[in-house]
Design a protein around this motif. Structure first.
Motif, PDB file in Angstrom:
ATOM      1  N   LEU A  40       0.808  -1.218   0.000  1.00 41.83           N
ATOM      2  CA  LEU A  40       0.000   0.000   0.000  1.00 41.83           C
ATOM      3  C   LEU A  40       0.841   1.268   0.000  1.00 41.83           C
ATOM      4  CD1 LEU A  40      -2.883  -1.016   2.421  1.00 41.83           C
ATOM      5  CD2 LEU A  40      -2.822  -1.083  -0.070  1.00 41.83           C
ATOM      6  N   MET A  41       2.006   1.254   0.634  1.00 41.51           N
ATOM      7  CA  MET A  41       2.817   2.475   0.714  1.00 41.51           C
ATOM      8  C   MET A  41       3.262   2.985  -0.655  1.00 41.51           C
ATOM      9  SD  MET A  41       2.545   3.595   3.660  1.00 41.51           S
ATOM     10  CE  MET A  41       3.445   5.047   3.198  1.00 41.51           C
ATOM     11  N   PRO A  42       3.744   2.147  -1.565  1.00 42.77           N
ATOM     12  CA  PRO A  42       4.108   2.669  -2.885  1.00 42.77           C
ATOM     13  C   PRO A  42       2.920   3.327  -3.595  1.00 42.77           C
ATOM     14  CG  PRO A  42       5.054   0.502  -2.574  1.00 42.77           C
ATOM     15  CD  PRO A  42       4.115   0.742  -1.418  1.00 42.77           C
ATOM     16  N   TRP A  43       1.753   2.740  -3.457  1.00 43.37           N
ATOM     17  CA  TRP A  43       0.544   3.296  -4.065  1.00 43.37           C
ATOM     18  C   TRP A  43       0.234   4.665  -3.463  1.00 43.37           C
ATOM     19  CZ3 TRP A  43      -4.585   3.476  -1.814  1.00 43.37           C
ATOM     20  CH2 TRP A  43      -5.579   3.850  -2.716  1.00 43.37           C
ATOM     21  N   VAL A  44       0.262   4.758  -2.141  1.00 41.18           N
ATOM     22  CA  VAL A  44       0.011   6.036  -1.462  1.00 41.18           C
ATOM     23  C   VAL A  44       1.085   7.056  -1.841  1.00 41.18           C
ATOM     24  CG1 VAL A  44      -0.025   7.171   0.802  1.00 41.18           C
ATOM     25  CG2 VAL A  44      -1.238   5.004   0.473  1.00 41.18           C
ATOM     26  N   ASP A  45       2.345   6.636  -1.872  1.00 44.49           N
ATOM     27  CA  ASP A  45       3.433   7.546  -2.229  1.00 44.49           C
ATOM     28  C   ASP A  45       3.277   8.091  -3.641  1.00 44.49           C
ATOM     29  OD1 ASP A  45       4.568   7.226   0.278  1.00 44.49           O
ATOM     30  OD2 ASP A  45       5.966   5.678  -0.376  1.00 44.49           O
TER      31      ASP A  45
END
Length: 113
Positions: free
Chosen positions: A30-35
């Motif tokens: 999820l972090m890459p998507w949010v970033d």
């Protein structure tokens, strides 16, 4: 997730970390998507994001695309473990970074790294 789905009768999405690792990821999908969304909304064309959660991870974003994303090692989990072991039920984590703020920079080590 399964018990929530069973009790509510609605589809529940979960186990992101395990699924990502099965797909050769680092377990933080999820972090890459949010970033990438943050990069786009801030108009950043080339950026490196550092997330310091329990485990630290880095996301490299260029032109709205995630180039790479990976874990770098433990972050807050180290302080959390210290709190659980040494704080006698006063805390289970470093609330607001209060304990960390009492520390001092080890200049020799800083220069070394």
């Amino acid at each position: 997730p399964s018990s929530i789905a069973q009790r509510t009768g609605i589809p529940v999405v979960g186990n992101f970390r395990v699924r990502d690792m099965c797909a050769q990821g680092q377990g933080a999908p999820l972090m890459p998507w949010v970033d990438s969304i943050l990069s786009r909304s801030l108009g950043l064309k080339r950026v490196v994001w550092l997330n310091l959660g329990g485990i630290a991870n880095i996301t490299l974003v260029q032109n709205d695309s995630v180039i790479a994303a990976f874990d770098t090692g433990p972050a807050n989990m180290l302080m959390d473990a210290y709190c659980r072991l040494h704080m006698d039920d006063e805390c289970s984590y470093d609330a607001n970074g209060n304990l960390a703020a009492q520390g001092a920079v080890h200049t020799g080590l800083l220069q070394y790294v």
